[in-house]
Design a protein around this motif. Structure first.
Motif, PDB file in Angstrom:
ATOM      1  N   ARG A 131       0.882  -1.167   0.000  1.00 53.36           N
ATOM      2  CA  ARG A 131       0.000   0.000   0.000  1.00 53.36           C
ATOM      3  C   ARG A 131       0.917   1.214   0.000  1.00 53.36           C
ATOM      4  O   ARG A 131       1.692   1.415   0.930  1.00 53.36           O
ATOM      5  CB  ARG A 131      -0.897   0.018   1.233  1.00 53.36           C
ATOM      6  CG  ARG A 131      -1.848   1.226   1.260  1.00 53.36           C
ATOM      7  CD  ARG A 131      -2.721   1.258   2.497  1.00 53.36           C
ATOM      8  NE  ARG A 131      -3.493   0.052   2.674  1.00 53.36           N
ATOM      9  CZ  ARG A 131      -4.686  -0.185   2.116  1.00 53.36           C
ATOM     10  NH1 ARG A 131      -5.223   0.726   1.335  1.00 53.36           N
ATOM     11  NH2 ARG A 131      -5.330  -1.319   2.337  1.00 53.36           N
ATOM     12  N   VAL A 132       0.832   2.016  -1.050  1.00 55.25           N
ATOM     13  CA  VAL A 132       1.693   3.191  -1.160  1.00 55.25           C
ATOM     14  C   VAL A 132       1.090   4.351  -0.382  1.00 55.25           C
ATOM     15  O   VAL A 132      -0.022   4.269   0.130  1.00 55.25           O
ATOM     16  CB  VAL A 132       1.958   3.561  -2.640  1.00 55.25           C
ATOM     17  CG1 VAL A 132       2.767   2.461  -3.331  1.00 55.25           C
ATOM     18  CG2 VAL A 132       0.683   3.833  -3.393  1.00 55.25           C
ATOM     19  N   ALA A 133       1.839   5.441  -0.295  1.00 54.24           N
ATOM     20  CA  ALA A 133       1.474   6.563   0.574  1.00 54.24           C
ATOM     21  C   ALA A 133       0.096   7.142   0.285  1.00 54.24           C
ATOM     22  O   ALA A 133      -0.586   7.588   1.210  1.00 54.24           O
ATOM     23  CB  ALA A 133       2.535   7.659   0.468  1.00 54.24           C
ATOM     24  N   ASP A 134      -0.327   7.122  -0.981  1.00 52.93           N
ATOM     25  CA  ASP A 134      -1.642   7.699  -1.288  1.00 52.93           C
ATOM     26  C   ASP A 134      -2.788   6.726  -1.030  1.00 52.93           C
ATOM     27  O   ASP A 134      -3.943   7.009  -1.326  1.00 52.93           O
ATOM     28  CB  ASP A 134      -1.695   8.223  -2.724  1.00 52.93           C
ATOM     29  CG  ASP A 134      -1.580   7.129  -3.773  1.00 52.93           C
ATOM     30  OD1 ASP A 134      -1.597   5.926  -3.427  1.00 52.93           O
ATOM     31  OD2 ASP A 134      -1.477   7.482  -4.970  1.00 52.93           O
ATOM     32  N   ILE A 137      -3.297   0.300  -3.525  1.00 57.05           N
ATOM     33  CA  ILE A 137      -2.620  -0.997  -3.431  1.00 57.05           C
ATOM     34  C   ILE A 137      -1.877  -1.221  -4.745  1.00 57.05           C
ATOM     35  O   ILE A 137      -2.435  -1.013  -5.822  1.00 57.05           O
ATOM     36  CB  ILE A 137      -3.625  -2.142  -3.201  1.00 57.05           C
ATOM     37  CG1 ILE A 137      -4.402  -1.929  -1.909  1.00 57.05           C
ATOM     38  CG2 ILE A 137      -2.929  -3.498  -3.227  1.00 57.05           C
ATOM     39  CD1 ILE A 137      -3.567  -2.006  -0.662  1.00 57.05           C
ATOM     40  N   ARG A 138      -0.631  -1.623  -4.638  1.00 53.90           N
ATOM     41  CA  ARG A 138       0.167  -1.923  -5.833  1.00 53.90           C
ATOM     42  C   ARG A 138       0.732  -3.326  -5.685  1.00 53.90           C
ATOM     43  O   ARG A 138       1.088  -3.754  -4.591  1.00 53.90           O
ATOM     44  CB  ARG A 138       1.316  -0.934  -5.992  1.00 53.90           C
ATOM     45  CG  ARG A 138       0.837   0.474  -6.295  1.00 53.90           C
ATOM     46  CD  ARG A 138       1.944   1.403  -6.690  1.00 53.90           C
ATOM     47  NE  ARG A 138       2.612   0.918  -7.889  1.00 53.90           N
ATOM     48  CZ  ARG A 138       3.890   1.158  -8.165  1.00 53.90           C
ATOM     49  NH1 ARG A 138       4.625   1.857  -7.337  1.00 53.90           N
ATOM     50  NH2 ARG A 138       4.428   0.694  -9.266  1.00 53.90           N
ATOM     51  N   TYR A 139       0.823  -3.996  -6.802  1.00 56.28           N
ATOM     52  CA  TYR A 139       1.483  -5.296  -6.857  1.00 56.28           C
ATOM     53  C   TYR A 139       2.785  -5.086  -7.605  1.00 56.28           C
ATOM     54  O   TYR A 139       2.788  -4.546  -8.710  1.00 56.28           O
ATOM     55  CB  TYR A 139       0.584  -6.319  -7.545  1.00 56.28           C
ATOM     56  CG  TYR A 139      -0.656  -6.621  -6.729  1.00 56.28           C
ATOM     57  CD1 TYR A 139      -0.633  -7.626  -5.769  1.00 56.28           C
ATOM     58  CD2 TYR A 139      -1.819  -5.874  -6.877  1.00 56.28           C
ATOM     59  CE1 TYR A 139      -1.761  -7.879  -4.984  1.00 56.28           C
ATOM     60  CE2 TYR A 139      -2.942  -6.119  -6.105  1.00 56.28           C
ATOM     61  CZ  TYR A 139      -2.908  -7.119  -5.169  1.00 56.28           C
ATOM     62  OH  TYR A 139      -4.000  -7.380  -4.397  1.00 56.28           O
ATOM     63  N   VAL A 140       3.858  -5.487  -6.988  1.00 59.21           N
ATOM     64  CA  VAL A 140       5.188  -5.268  -7.567  1.00 59.21           C
ATOM     65  C   VAL A 140       5.963  -6.553  -7.590  1.00 59.21           C
ATOM     66  O   VAL A 140       5.641  -7.512  -6.880  1.00 59.21           O
ATOM     67  CB  VAL A 140       5.973  -4.199  -6.768  1.00 59.21           C
ATOM     68  CG1 VAL A 140       5.244  -2.865  -6.758  1.00 59.21           C
ATOM     69  CG2 VAL A 140       6.243  -4.642  -5.340  1.00 59.21           C
ATOM     70  N   THR A 141       6.968  -6.574  -8.427  1.00 57.75           N
ATOM     71  CA  THR A 141       7.923  -7.675  -8.451  1.00 57.75           C
ATOM     72  C   THR A 141       9.235  -7.091  -7.933  1.00 57.75           C
ATOM     73  O   THR A 141       9.782  -6.167  -8.546  1.00 57.75           O
ATOM     74  CB  THR A 141       8.106  -8.240  -9.868  1.00 57.75           C
ATOM     75  OG1 THR A 141       6.835  -8.679 -10.332  1.00 57.75           O
ATOM     76  CG2 THR A 141       9.076  -9.407  -9.868  1.00 57.75           C
ATOM     77  N   ALA A 142       9.723  -7.611  -6.829  1.00 58.03           N
ATOM     78  CA  ALA A 142      10.909  -7.068  -6.185  1.00 58.03           C
ATOM     79  C   ALA A 142      12.092  -8.007  -6.345  1.00 58.03           C
ATOM     80  O   ALA A 142      11.967  -9.210  -6.230  1.00 58.03           O
ATOM     81  CB  ALA A 142      10.639  -6.834  -4.703  1.00 58.03           C
TER      82      ALA A 142
END
Length: 147
Positions: A131-134, A137-142
């Motif tokens: 969950r980013v600051a705004d 919800i984001r799904y990322v590949t790290a």
């Protein structure tokens, strides 16, 4: 080394003992090699590499960050600053994921990072939900690796 004209030079000095016929130390042999020119070239190359890293960090749209062994941010790019909700990348320095993310995500990230620190094994293409600051919800590949 201090030169006659008052300027400094960088030099490498190697010494070795000199022995007499009775195998006793009778003096010292010293060799001095000037390194000023080599050091200047190395310094210029280092500045070039730093500038290249800075351009890469700020122009890539993906998040990039570096952390110390205690999982504190030591450098982030602008994309990561937006995710964390800080005004400038410097505002995140010294903080951890616990300062920015939900406890479950922060604990998982901390565990990953501490495992990397202890094993020196990278984590490649791990799917994460953040969950980013705004609030989105984001799904990322790290990909995380020791350096």
């Amino acid at each position: 080394m201090l030169r006659k004209n008052g300027s400094y030079a960088i030099a490498e000095i190697s010494t070795a003992p000199l022995f007499n016929a009775e195998n006793e130390t009778d003096g010292i042999m010293a060799m001095v090699a000037g390194l000023t020119e080599r050091t200047t070239i190395a310094d210029e190359a280092l500045v070039h590499e730093y500038d290249l890293l800075a351009v890469l960090m700020e122009s890539i749209p993906d998040t990039i960050y570096f952390k110390d062994t205690a999982s504190r941010f030591i450098r982030i790019n602008q994309a990561q600053a937006r995710n964390l909700g800080v005004r400038t990348p410097e505002d995140a320095v010294g903080k951890t994921d616990f300062d920015f993310f939900a406890i479950d995500h922060a604990q998982e990230a901390f565990g990953d990072e501490q495992r990397i620190v202890s094993t020196l094994e990278p984590i490649i293409s791990k799917r994460e939900r953040i969950r980013v600051a705004d609030g989105r919800i984001r799904y990322v590949t790290a990909t995380k690796f020791p350096c």
